[in-house]
Motif scaffolding. Structure first.
Motif, PDB file in Angstrom:
ATOM      1  N   TRP A 267       0.825  -1.201   0.000  1.00  0.00           N
ATOM      2  CA  TRP A 267       0.000   0.000   0.000  1.00  0.00           C
ATOM      3  C   TRP A 267       0.859   1.250   0.000  1.00  0.00           C
ATOM      4  O   TRP A 267       2.000   1.229   0.480  1.00  0.00           O
ATOM      5  CB  TRP A 267      -0.921   0.011   1.223  1.00  0.00           C
ATOM      6  CG  TRP A 267      -1.994  -1.011   1.179  1.00  0.00           C
ATOM      7  CD1 TRP A 267      -2.275  -1.870   0.155  1.00  0.00           C
ATOM      8  CD2 TRP A 267      -2.949  -1.291   2.206  1.00  0.00           C
ATOM      9  NE1 TRP A 267      -3.334  -2.667   0.477  1.00  0.00           N
ATOM     10  CE2 TRP A 267      -3.774  -2.337   1.732  1.00  0.00           C
ATOM     11  CE3 TRP A 267      -3.183  -0.779   3.467  1.00  0.00           C
ATOM     12  CZ2 TRP A 267      -4.810  -2.863   2.479  1.00  0.00           C
ATOM     13  CZ3 TRP A 267      -4.215  -1.298   4.227  1.00  0.00           C
ATOM     14  CH2 TRP A 267      -5.028  -2.332   3.736  1.00  0.00           C
ATOM     15  N   PRO A 268       0.295   2.364  -0.487  1.00  0.00           N
ATOM     16  CA  PRO A 268       1.027   3.633  -0.377  1.00  0.00           C
ATOM     17  C   PRO A 268       1.179   4.048   1.081  1.00  0.00           C
ATOM     18  O   PRO A 268       0.463   3.571   1.966  1.00  0.00           O
ATOM     19  CB  PRO A 268       0.145   4.615  -1.153  1.00  0.00           C
ATOM     20  CG  PRO A 268      -0.743   3.767  -2.009  1.00  0.00           C
ATOM     21  CD  PRO A 268      -0.945   2.492  -1.265  1.00  0.00           C
TER      22      PRO A 268
ATOM     23  N   ARG B 275      -8.179  -1.312   1.880  1.00  0.00           N
ATOM     24  CA  ARG B 275      -7.509  -0.027   2.089  1.00  0.00           C
ATOM     25  C   ARG B 275      -8.501   1.032   2.576  1.00  0.00           C
ATOM     26  O   ARG B 275      -8.181   1.856   3.436  1.00  0.00           O
ATOM     27  CB  ARG B 275      -6.853   0.439   0.786  1.00  0.00           C
ATOM     28  CG  ARG B 275      -5.833   1.542   0.995  1.00  0.00           C
ATOM     29  CD  ARG B 275      -5.473   2.243  -0.303  1.00  0.00           C
ATOM     30  NE  ARG B 275      -4.967   1.334  -1.323  1.00  0.00           N
ATOM     31  CZ  ARG B 275      -4.573   1.747  -2.524  1.00  0.00           C
ATOM     32  NH1 ARG B 275      -4.651   3.034  -2.843  1.00  0.00           N
ATOM     33  NH2 ARG B 275      -4.131   0.860  -3.400  1.00  0.00           N
TER      34      ARG B 275
ATOM     35  N   LEU C 230      -6.806   8.811  -7.507  1.00  0.00           N
ATOM     36  CA  LEU C 230      -6.269   7.955  -6.453  1.00  0.00           C
ATOM     37  C   LEU C 230      -4.749   8.027  -6.373  1.00  0.00           C
ATOM     38  O   LEU C 230      -4.174   7.810  -5.298  1.00  0.00           O
ATOM     39  CB  LEU C 230      -6.704   6.507  -6.674  1.00  0.00           C
ATOM     40  CG  LEU C 230      -8.034   6.087  -6.064  1.00  0.00           C
ATOM     41  CD1 LEU C 230      -8.337   4.642  -6.391  1.00  0.00           C
ATOM     42  CD2 LEU C 230      -8.030   6.290  -4.554  1.00  0.00           C
ATOM     43  N   GLN C 231      -4.086   8.308  -7.462  1.00  0.00           N
ATOM     44  CA  GLN C 231      -2.638   8.451  -7.408  1.00  0.00           C
ATOM     45  C   GLN C 231      -2.218   9.648  -6.569  1.00  0.00           C
ATOM     46  O   GLN C 231      -1.185   9.615  -5.893  1.00  0.00           O
ATOM     47  CB  GLN C 231      -2.086   8.579  -8.830  1.00  0.00           C
ATOM     48  CG  GLN C 231      -2.193   7.295  -9.642  1.00  0.00           C
ATOM     49  CD  GLN C 231      -1.697   7.472 -11.053  1.00  0.00           C
ATOM     50  OE1 GLN C 231      -1.389   8.583 -11.480  1.00  0.00           O
ATOM     51  NE2 GLN C 231      -1.619   6.376 -11.802  1.00  0.00           N
ATOM     52  N   LEU C 232      -3.035  10.687  -6.579  1.00  0.00           N
ATOM     53  CA  LEU C 232      -2.750  11.860  -5.751  1.00  0.00           C
ATOM     54  C   LEU C 232      -3.320  11.719  -4.346  1.00  0.00           C
ATOM     55  O   LEU C 232      -2.755  12.263  -3.391  1.00  0.00           O
ATOM     56  CB  LEU C 232      -3.334  13.113  -6.419  1.00  0.00           C
ATOM     57  CG  LEU C 232      -2.785  13.447  -7.812  1.00  0.00           C
ATOM     58  CD1 LEU C 232      -3.502  14.661  -8.389  1.00  0.00           C
ATOM     59  CD2 LEU C 232      -1.283  13.690  -7.753  1.00  0.00           C
ATOM     60  N   ASN C 233      -4.423  10.987  -4.208  1.00  0.00           N
ATOM     61  CA  ASN C 233      -5.079  10.796  -2.900  1.00  0.00           C
ATOM     62  C   ASN C 233      -5.337   9.305  -2.721  1.00  0.00           C
ATOM     63  O   ASN C 233      -6.459   8.822  -2.980  1.00  0.00           O
ATOM     64  CB  ASN C 233      -6.387  11.583  -2.819  1.00  0.00           C
ATOM     65  CG  ASN C 233      -6.201  13.047  -3.152  1.00  0.00           C
ATOM     66  OD1 ASN C 233      -5.849  13.858  -2.303  1.00  0.00           O
ATOM     67  ND2 ASN C 233      -6.443  13.394  -4.412  1.00  0.00           N
ATOM     68  N   PRO C 234      -4.348   8.533  -2.309  1.00  0.00           N
ATOM     69  CA  PRO C 234      -4.479   7.062  -2.314  1.00  0.00           C
ATOM     70  C   PRO C 234      -5.456   6.511  -1.298  1.00  0.00           C
ATOM     71  O   PRO C 234      -5.777   5.320  -1.361  1.00  0.00           O
ATOM     72  CB  PRO C 234      -3.053   6.587  -2.026  1.00  0.00           C
ATOM     73  CG  PRO C 234      -2.408   7.709  -1.296  1.00  0.00           C
ATOM     74  CD  PRO C 234      -3.016   8.959  -1.840  1.00  0.00           C
TER      75      PRO C 234
ATOM     76  N   VAL D 260      -8.563   6.754 -11.398  1.00  0.00           N
ATOM     77  CA  VAL D 260      -7.216   6.259 -11.129  1.00  0.00           C
ATOM     78  C   VAL D 260      -6.248   7.418 -10.915  1.00  0.00           C
ATOM     79  O   VAL D 260      -5.407   7.394 -10.002  1.00  0.00           O
ATOM     80  CB  VAL D 260      -6.754   5.351 -12.279  1.00  0.00           C
ATOM     81  CG1 VAL D 260      -5.305   4.924 -12.077  1.00  0.00           C
ATOM     82  CG2 VAL D 260      -7.646   4.123 -12.375  1.00  0.00           C
ATOM     83  N   SER D 261      -6.367   8.440 -11.720  1.00  0.00           N
ATOM     84  CA  SER D 261      -5.501   9.617 -11.557  1.00  0.00           C
ATOM     85  C   SER D 261      -5.755  10.309 -10.228  1.00  0.00           C
ATOM     86  O   SER D 261      -4.818  10.784  -9.568  1.00  0.00           O
ATOM     87  CB  SER D 261      -5.740  10.588 -12.718  1.00  0.00           C
ATOM     88  OG  SER D 261      -5.489   9.963 -13.957  1.00  0.00           O
TER      89      SER D 261
ATOM     90  N   SER E 178     -13.466   6.954  -3.979  1.00  0.00           N
ATOM     91  CA  SER E 178     -12.698   6.530  -5.153  1.00  0.00           C
ATOM     92  C   SER E 178     -12.294   5.066  -5.039  1.00  0.00           C
ATOM     93  O   SER E 178     -12.329   4.318  -6.030  1.00  0.00           O
ATOM     94  CB  SER E 178     -11.454   7.412  -5.316  1.00  0.00           C
ATOM     95  OG  SER E 178     -11.813   8.765  -5.504  1.00  0.00           O
TER      96      SER E 178
ATOM     97  N   ASN F 208     -10.261   6.084 -15.827  1.00  0.00           N
ATOM     98  CA  ASN F 208      -8.893   6.597 -15.739  1.00  0.00           C
ATOM     99  C   ASN F 208      -8.818   7.874 -14.924  1.00  0.00           C
ATOM    100  O   ASN F 208      -7.792   8.155 -14.283  1.00  0.00           O
ATOM    101  CB  ASN F 208      -8.337   6.842 -17.144  1.00  0.00           C
ATOM    102  CG  ASN F 208      -8.188   5.553 -17.924  1.00  0.00           C
ATOM    103  OD1 ASN F 208      -7.861   4.511 -17.358  1.00  0.00           O
ATOM    104  ND2 ASN F 208      -8.444   5.607 -19.226  1.00  0.00           N
TER     105      ASN F 208
END
Length: 680
Positions: A226-227, A311, A279-283, A276-277, A288, A273
């Motif tokens: 996990w992040p 998660r 979630l990359q900034l706010n995992p 997904v973008s 989301s 997508n």
């Protein structure tokens, strides 16, 4: 006179002697005599210097602490009762033996030595008296080896405030049906019971030194893949506490609200997508994670879908209030608040993954947890699922206890799942080998009566159930009007929805050979009662006509989440016609909004037709949706004339454009037989 009183008259305190633990004996022989030098040592101990007295006080304190730690040795050990009484009462001072009768005789011979007690000795005596009263009984008698162990434990609890009850010795009260065992929230507990600890933990790698720190949780454990966790901006507050029930609510911070608005924009774009973008900034954004989990599940990526749900649950658990309890059944979350709905949905999706994974006992605990968050309104309608999980985990007594406790105020017998599942519980209890024969006969009789009543009340269950079990019914059953097609067609819409949900979910539980034979006998008895004009048949028919006309919204929400095709096909049109979002399916109509989404300025109206959009691309000032706002009828009429003129000019321009279109023929080559591979 007791040994303690005689010792006080002599002025001797046990904490003033030089302790020699190596010479302490636990001899059982009553003929042991004290050594000749022991009395001299005791006499010299009474006139010891102050330095030795301080040392003896420390030794006495250490000894008292050591003896106090032996309280827990008294629990559940009646065999060694004589050895576990307070050592202050059994062991004499110094090198004296345990023979109390000889100590009494020796103390009577020298009572005059009580006058030689110093002032410091009096202080020690007062402290010693306080410590003695802690082990004394209510009647002032000294606790001896022959006293009752229960009385000693009671005194210790009253004096020290320690709870000495455990599962083995203390009586356990009847737990509530909403009580959750936290150890059963971990699926590894159930998997270890099935396959063993070695098989479950065999593929786990040893922890590395540089592993990032995670908070210990109950529901799900953090993973190294996990992040890095950082608080996403969710917190929990206590709204009120009333009658032992605490009402909580999640809250979104300002930064989390902005992320939530971006998430809604990503959902409206219909492009995964964008999620997904985000979630990359706010995992650890909850909605989301829930929405993307549904996308992964549709694409048959079950591992990723389950990981995203875990998660989200970890993010929620890190935001719990200190008073929020998962296991007591006294914590409430209002489903009307949008911030709380995501927690319900995360628990539900995690529960369904556990059930498909083969952990029905763990899924049952999560089902009870969801039900305990709001048992009155039951927003996800967990009462339609708890019977199935209970039967799968073989917790028959738990289901019968729930049915007995809630039947009075919830009318569980009016639900098809409880009517049939409770009868199935009694049948399985009657088949247990270690059951008393008389009790087995009683359980079987209860099962027969309850199954017959369920078939009379819900006759539309039989034929779909046999169809899914691939069982061909007898001709007398299919030709009878009570179980024929008329029983299914004449069902009210809400009852048809409940019937399809139960049959589609629990058909696997009825495929056993013994269960089918029992069902066959009950069906024959029901047909006999129907032909005999049993008054219960007509009564149940009237109840079906009066009830089940329309299902509440929480049942529709449960059917959508269950994704059982037999049940979703029976949903009404007003439910299937509206869009259903995975992060908030069928939100309540009376939601309590804590913050609202700001209005977005759209370039065009959202409900414009294709022709209107085409006209706008040609004429930017064209607005067919009432963009011109006039105040009087003259301006409205003038605007209508201008609009008609613009449309006419547009149509004329389109005709001229179509008339002037010329299609050019493709150029012909001079040599049609030219080889394509030939170089120019």
């Amino acid at each position: 006179m007791s040994t303690r009183a005689l010792r006080r008259l002599r002025g001797k305190q046990r904490g003033q002697e030089a302790l020699d633990l190596g010479e302490l004996t636990l001899g059982d022989s009553p003929d042991e005599q004290p050594a000749a030098g022991e009395e001299e040592q005791l006499d010299t101990a009474n006139v010891s210097p102050p330095a030795d007295r301080k040392t003896s006080r420390k030794a006495k304190k250490n000894k008292a602490q050591k003896n106090f730690s032996n309280i827990y040795e008294l629990i559940c050990d009646a065999d060694n009762e004589a050895e576990k009484i307070s050592p202050d009462e059994e062991k004499p001072d110094g090198n004296q033996s345990k023979d109390t009768e000889k100590n009494d005789n020796r103390d009577v011979e020298k009572p005059e030595e009580a006058n030689s007690q110093s002032l410091s000795g009096d202080r020690v005596k007062k402290k010693k008296k306080k410590k003695k009263t802690k082990v004394a009984s209510d009647g002032g008698q000294e606790a001896g080896p022959n006293d009752d162990i229960d009385l000693l434990l009671q005194n210790l609890e009253q004096s020290n405030g320690l709870s000495l009850q455990n599962e083995d010795c203390g009586g356990t009260e009847r737990r509530s049906v909403l009580h959750v065992e936290h150890r059963n929230l971990n699926p590894e507990t159930e998997l270890k019971r099935y396959f063993g600890a070695r098989a479950v933990q065999g593929d786990q790698r040893p922890r590395q030194r540089n592993r990032q720190f995670h908070r210990s949780t109950w529901m799900t454990g953090p993973k190294d893949s996990w992040p890095r966790f950082s608080r996403p901006g969710i917190s929990m507050t206590l709204l009120q506490s009333q009658d032992g029930i605490q009402y909580f609510s999640f809250e979104h911070g300002r930064d989390y609200q902005q992320v939530q608005f971006k998430f809604l924009d990503a959902v409206e774009s219909m492009d995964p997508n964008n999620i997904v973008s985000l979630l990359q900034l706010n995992p650890y954004h909850i909605d989301s994670l829930l929405q993307l989990s549904d996308v992964c599940r549709i694409q048959e990526d079950q591992e990723m879908a389950r990981d995203l749900i875990e998660r989200a649950m970890y993010s929620f658990e890190c935001a719990f209030h200190p008073l929020f309890s998962l296991t007591s059944g006294t914590s409430r979350l209002d489903y009307l608040r949008p911030e709380n709905r995501a927690f319900y949905l995360a628990l539900y999706k995690h529960m369904m993954f556990l059930e498909k994974r083969g952990c029905p006992r763990t899924a049952l605990e999560y089902c009870k947890l969801i039900l305990s968050l709001d048992p009155d309104s039951d927003p996800l309608c967990m009462l339609l699922l708890i019977d199935f999980l209970t039967l799968r985990s073989r917790e028959y007594h738990s289901l019968l206890q729930l049915y007995q406790d809630w039947e009075v105020h919830r009318n569980l017998s009016q639900l098809p799942n409880f009517a049939f599942s409770t009868a199935l519980c009694h049948f399985h209890l009657s088949q247990q080998e270690d059951l008393d024969p008389e009790e087995g006969v009683k359980q079987r009789h209860r099962a027969d009566v309850m199954l017959q009543d369920a078939l009379i009340m819900f006759p539309g269950v039989l034929m779909p159930l046999l169809d899914l079990c691939t069982v061909q019914p007898d001709a007398t059953v299919t030709s009878h009007a009570f179980f024929g097609p008329k029983s299914q067609i004449g069902q009210p819409p809400a009852l048809a929805e409940l019937t399809a949900l139960y049959v589609g979910r629990t058909c696997s539980l009825w495929r056993e050979a013994a269960v089918m034979l029992w069902l066959e006998e009950s069906v024959k008895e029901v047909l006999r009662r129907v032909d005999a004009k049993d008054p219960l048949v007509e009564d149940c028919q009237n109840k079906r006509k009066q009830r089940y006309q329309s299902a509440p919204r929480n049942i529709h929400r449960h059917v959508l989440l269950s994704e059982i095709k037999e049940a979703t096909s029976s949903l009404p049109l007003e439910v299937t016609s509206q869009p259903v979002m995975g992060f908030d399916p069928l939100p309540p109509l009376d939601s309590v909004m804590s913050y609202t989404r700001p209005e977005r300025q759209h370039v065009g109206a959202s409900n414009e037709s294709t022709l209107s959009l085409f006209f706008r691309s040609l004429l930017p000032n064209f607005n067919l949706q009432g963009g011109l706002r006039q105040e009087d009828d003259m301006e409205v009429a003038r605007a209508g004339q201008e609009l008609n003129q613009e449309v006419d000019r547009l149509m004329v321009a389109m005709r001229e454009m179509l008339a002037n279109i010329r299609f050019q023929e493709p150029p012909r080559e001079d040599n049609p037989y030219r080889d394509e591979e030939e170089w120019d």
